[in-house]
Design an enzyme around this catalytic site. Structure first.
Site, PDB file in Angstrom:
ATOM      1  N   GLY A 128      24.320  12.953 -29.430  1.00 42.93           N
ATOM      2  CA  GLY A 128      23.726  13.475 -28.193  1.00 42.93           C
ATOM      3  C   GLY A 128      24.217  12.699 -26.987  1.00 42.93           C
ATOM      4  O   GLY A 128      24.419  13.271 -25.907  1.00 42.93           O
TER       5      GLY A 128
ATOM      6  N   GLY B  35       0.831  -1.199   0.000  1.00 41.85           N
ATOM      7  CA  GLY B  35       0.000   0.000   0.000  1.00 41.85           C
ATOM      8  C   GLY B  35       0.864   1.248   0.000  1.00 41.85           C
ATOM      9  O   GLY B  35       2.021   1.236  -0.441  1.00 41.85           O
TER      10      GLY B  35
HETATM   11  C1  HXC Z   1      -3.184  -4.446  12.415  1.00 37.62           C
HETATM   12  C2  HXC Z   1      -1.990  -6.262  11.697  1.00 37.62           C
HETATM   13  C3  HXC Z   1      -1.766  -5.651  10.458  1.00 37.62           C
HETATM   14  C4  HXC Z   1      -2.289  -4.347  10.254  1.00 37.62           C
HETATM   15  C5  HXC Z   1      -0.799  -7.559  10.440  1.00 37.62           C
HETATM   16  N1  HXC Z   1      -1.394  -7.452  11.633  1.00 37.62           N
HETATM   17  N2  HXC Z   1      -1.015  -6.467   9.704  1.00 37.62           N
HETATM   18  N3  HXC Z   1      -2.698  -5.663  12.667  1.00 37.62           N
HETATM   19  N4  HXC Z   1      -2.995  -3.797  11.274  1.00 37.62           N
HETATM   20  N5  HXC Z   1      -2.102  -3.706   9.118  1.00 37.62           N
HETATM   21  C6  HXC Z   1      -1.367  -8.418  12.718  1.00 37.62           C
HETATM   22  C7  HXC Z   1      -2.156  -9.666  12.411  1.00 37.62           C
HETATM   23  O1  HXC Z   1      -3.504  -9.477  12.757  1.00 37.62           O
HETATM   24  C8  HXC Z   1      -1.473 -10.680  13.305  1.00 37.62           C
HETATM   25  O2  HXC Z   1      -1.942 -10.524  14.614  1.00 37.62           O
HETATM   26  C9  HXC Z   1      -0.044 -10.237  13.303  1.00 37.62           C
HETATM   27  O3  HXC Z   1      -0.059  -8.880  12.876  1.00 37.62           O
HETATM   28  C10 HXC Z   1       0.811 -11.006  12.314  1.00 37.62           C
HETATM   29  O4  HXC Z   1       0.138 -11.043  11.082  1.00 37.62           O
HETATM   30  P1  HXC Z   1      -0.145 -12.388  10.289  1.00 37.62           P
HETATM   31  O5  HXC Z   1      -1.238 -12.084   9.330  1.00 37.62           O
HETATM   32  O6  HXC Z   1      -0.314 -13.516  11.218  1.00 37.62           O
HETATM   33  O7  HXC Z   1       1.252 -12.570   9.536  1.00 37.62           O
HETATM   34  P2  HXC Z   1       1.520 -13.183   8.111  1.00 37.62           P
HETATM   35  O8  HXC Z   1       0.746 -14.435   7.924  1.00 37.62           O
HETATM   36  O9  HXC Z   1       3.001 -13.234   7.996  1.00 37.62           O
HETATM   37  O10 HXC Z   1       0.941 -12.099   7.075  1.00 37.62           O
HETATM   38  C11 HXC Z   1       1.533 -10.823   6.991  1.00 37.62           C
HETATM   39  C12 HXC Z   1       0.638  -9.896   6.137  1.00 37.62           C
HETATM   40  C13 HXC Z   1      -0.795  -9.895   6.721  1.00 37.62           C
HETATM   41  C14 HXC Z   1       0.612 -10.387   4.717  1.00 37.62           C
HETATM   42  C15 HXC Z   1       1.279  -8.522   6.203  1.00 37.62           C
HETATM   43  O11 HXC Z   1      -0.732  -9.684   8.139  1.00 37.62           O
HETATM   44  C16 HXC Z   1      -1.649  -8.831   6.133  1.00 37.62           C
HETATM   45  O12 HXC Z   1      -2.166  -8.987   5.009  1.00 37.62           O
HETATM   46  N6  HXC Z   1      -1.853  -7.748   6.865  1.00 37.62           N
HETATM   47  C17 HXC Z   1      -2.717  -6.667   6.442  1.00 37.62           C
HETATM   48  C18 HXC Z   1      -2.041  -5.887   5.382  1.00 37.62           C
HETATM   49  C19 HXC Z   1      -2.828  -4.682   5.014  1.00 37.62           C
HETATM   50  O13 HXC Z   1      -3.838  -4.743   4.309  1.00 37.62           O
HETATM   51  N7  HXC Z   1      -2.418  -3.528   5.585  1.00 37.62           N
HETATM   52  C20 HXC Z   1      -3.088  -2.288   5.413  1.00 37.62           C
HETATM   53  C21 HXC Z   1      -2.579  -1.795   4.078  1.00 37.62           C
HETATM   54  S1  HXC Z   1      -3.110  -0.198   3.739  1.00 37.62           S
HETATM   55  P3  HXC Z   1      -2.004 -11.748  15.628  1.00 37.62           P
HETATM   56  O14 HXC Z   1      -2.581 -11.156  16.869  1.00 37.62           O
HETATM   57  O15 HXC Z   1      -2.865 -12.772  14.993  1.00 37.62           O
HETATM   58  O16 HXC Z   1      -0.595 -12.228  15.808  1.00 37.62           O
HETATM   59  C22 HXC Z   1      -1.836   0.703   4.200  1.00 37.62           C
HETATM   60  C23 HXC Z   1      -2.019   2.099   3.863  1.00 37.62           C
HETATM   61  C24 HXC Z   1      -0.755   2.871   4.101  1.00 37.62           C
HETATM   62  O17 HXC Z   1      -0.891   0.272   4.732  1.00 37.62           O
HETATM   63  C25 HXC Z   1      -1.011   4.220   3.533  1.00 37.62           C
HETATM   64  C26 HXC Z   1       0.126   5.141   3.727  1.00 37.62           C
HETATM   65  C27 HXC Z   1      -0.170   6.444   3.089  1.00 37.62           C
END
Ligand code: HXC
Length: 520
Positions: free
Chosen positions: A410, A175
């Site tokens: 160039g 993102g």
């Molecule tokens: C809150 C989060 C999180 C997030 C991960 N966790 N990402 N908590 N906000 N963005 C937490 C999970 O719930 C989990 O908690 C722990 O972190 C580890 O994550 P897992 O999913 O178990 O790890 P993994 O299987 O390795 O997967 C990693 C991952 C996945 C692919 C990054 O966690 C994921 O898809 N996360 C969401 C990504 C996302 O959509 N982010 C927002 C993007 S928008 P527990 O308690 O179970 O251990 C963005 C905008 C930025 O970022 C804009 C800037 C301008």
């Protein structure tokens, strides 16, 4: 039993709190994290920094969110370790995200911690290194977390060109979170464990129906070869962190500082005999410009940047007589060393970094021209090629150029020619400095004469030989003063060092302006 004094009690509390902070997200999450070969946030700092030099700040900061059960999920430090330390004795500021704490996700308080060290880095003029390993915006915090990202982006931009900024991607980065790294000067990635993309495979599948894996979409290989987003693709966390240390060794602390000069065992007047035999007799035959570079520089050591991207242009850091330089070289081994869109962008960004941080630019030129083709034109080689020209012309650091063979049209002007304010232009006797290659030139200017000749092939060959004789050499340019000296290739190292020494106190400034308008 002796009564515990107040200070003893308080020290015990401090110890307990410190111990808790060291545990990150707890043993289970730590074990899962390490399964993939990744190091923890603190282990990474141990490798990056000189032993015992790290001073942590904000260890006990916790987030302030109570949405969705977050009140029960408060870990000291809130998913990022921040502070300052030393690399080879030199001060740096650093943040290291801890994926074991709520996925290293960016909260308001995490952003505040990162911004605190970024502000200190800027005020005190020392590099900022960001070790990223995060699931992105902390979803439970919503827009507050986005505000945190915006604060970081703003600081990245303000610090750009003032202090070196380096990012290592050591896990997910998706993102809008990708934009902080891409504003920084160098992006490192780790093969198989790190990835960067604006939209992930699932969104792509929904929108464009394309199937792609995370690795293929935004892994280290993809970004270091295909997109150029990453400057270095490393084998594992340790290799990545050691490479950052190596890179820092070439950089000044800030834009007012000089790049660090190191002692060398290599003598400045070393004659490089091997270079006298390197350029092939046949001008169409390629050779490896990398060997010209490594033969000349101190101890043959060259830290190549963007090694796998746009390989027709080489860029990287080396030293001459201990003094760091940025090197740019056409690579005849790839696309005959032609300049294309990717090479122009790669070279321009590198030269602008060097110029911002007082690192002289040494160019090795063997360039037949810009790459012809519909694809290049339609994708804007005009604008992108202009970036390289702009960067060379704008740069006020010492600029030294060595033309080994072709320097046509160039592309000759662009590649650090005297005509773009380069300080010293050297040429080998094998240099061909001309508006274009003899064959192409003759086909255009003598088209009718060749067509009318009794033996057109013989006439063409005669005219080519005549043109080559007249223009395919360095002497027309030397007579005009566009080339300062025609040198024996064996003298390359000595002459570059002579020039760097002569230019040591160079002062040149561009007129005051808000900023130029580089063709982006
Ligand atoms: C809150 C989060 C999180 C997030 C991960 N966790 N990402 N908590 N906000 N963005 C937490 C999970 O719930 C989990 O908690 C722990 O972190 C580890 O994550 P897992 O999913 O178990 O790890 P993994 O299987 O390795 O997967 C990693 C991952 C996945 C692919 C990054 O966690 C994921 O898809 N996360 C969401 C990504 C996302 O959509 N982010 C927002 C993007 S928008 P527990 O308690 O179970 O251990 C963005 C905008 C930025 O970022 C804009 C800037 C301008």
């Amino acid at each position: 039993m002796e009564m515990e004094t107040l200070i003893q009690k308080r020290l015990r509390e401090l110890e307990t709190r410190n111990e808790k902070a060291m545990q990150g997200g707890g043993a289970n999450r730590l074990a899962k994290h390490k399964q993939g070969g990744r190091l923890t946030a603190r282990e990474r700092l141990d490798i990056l920094l000189d032993p015992g030099s790290f001073v942590e700040m904000d260890r006990f900061v916790v987030h302030r969110c109570n949405n969705f059960g977050m009140a029960d999920q408060r870990a000291p430090g809130d998913g990022v370790v921040t502070g300052y330390g030393r690399v080879n004795g030199k001060l740096i500021y650093v943040s290291s995200q801890d994926f074991t704490v709520i996925g290293g996700s960016m909260s308001r308080t995490q952003a505040n911690k990162i911004c605190k060290v970024m502000d200190l880095a800027l005020k005190n003029g020392a590099p900022f290194i960001s070790l990223n390993d995060s699931g992105g915006a902390r979803i439970q915090e919503g827009i507050e977390s986005l505000g945190g990202y915006a604060d970081i982006f703003t600081r990245n931009v303000t610090s750009s060109g003032v202090i070196p900024q380096i990012t290592a991607i050591l896990g997910p980065c998706a993102g809008g979170a990708v934009y902080s790294p891409s504003i920084t000067d160098f992006v490192f990635m780790v093969k198989n464990t790190s990835y960067m993309f604006v939209t992930g495979p699932d969104v792509i599948k929904t929108v464009t129906h394309e199937d792609v894996t995370k690795e293929d979409l935004g892994g280290a290989i993809t970004h270091s070869q295909r997109s150029g987003v990453a400057h270095f693709a490393t084998e594992d966390d340790k290799h990545c962190l050691l490479m950052i240390r190596e890179l820092l060794g070439f950089l000044p602390a800030n834009n007012l500082d000089d790049a660090p000069v190191l002692p060398t065992t290599d003598t400045p007047d070393r004659i490089v005999e091997g270079l006298n035999n390197l350029i092939p007799d046949n001008p169409k035959k390629p050779y490896d410009m990398l060997s010209v570079i490594t033969e000349c520089v101190d101890e043959g050591y060259f830290l190549e940047v963007h090694k796998h991207y746009a390989q027709n242009l080489i860029v990287g850091f080396a030293r001459f007589n201990g003094r760091p330089v940025g090197i740019v070289g056409n690579q005849p081994n790839v696309l005959a060393g032609c300049l294309n869109i990717e090479a122009s962008r790669k070279g321009a960004r590198f030269i602008r970094f060097c110029d911002a941080f007082n690192i002289p630019v040494v160019s090795f030129v063997d360039v037949p021209g810009f790459l012809p083709g519909k694809d290049q034109e339609w994708n804007g080689i005009i604008t992108h090629g202009a970036k390289l020209l702009y960067a060379y012309a704008e740069a006020t650091v010492p600029k030294i150029t060595v033309i080994t063979r072709k320097a046509y049209g160039g592309a000759y002007i662009v590649m650090g020619s005297k005509l773009l304010r380069s300080d010293v232009n050297l040429a080998y006797p094998t240099a061909e400095i001309a508006v274009m290659g003899a064959e192409g030139a003759v086909n255009i200017i003598f088209r009718e004469q060749i067509a009318k000749a009794a033996d057109p092939a013989a006439e063409r060959a005669r005219l080519i030989a005549e043109y080559e004789n007249k223009f395919s050499n360095p002497y027309v340019s030397a007579e005009l003063g566009y080339t300062d000296e025609v040198i024996e290739p064996a003298m390359t190292r000595k002459r570059i060092i002579d020039a760097l020494e002569m230019l040591k106190n160079k002062r040149e400034t561009n007129p005051p302006k808000k900023h130029g308008n580089i063709p982006l």
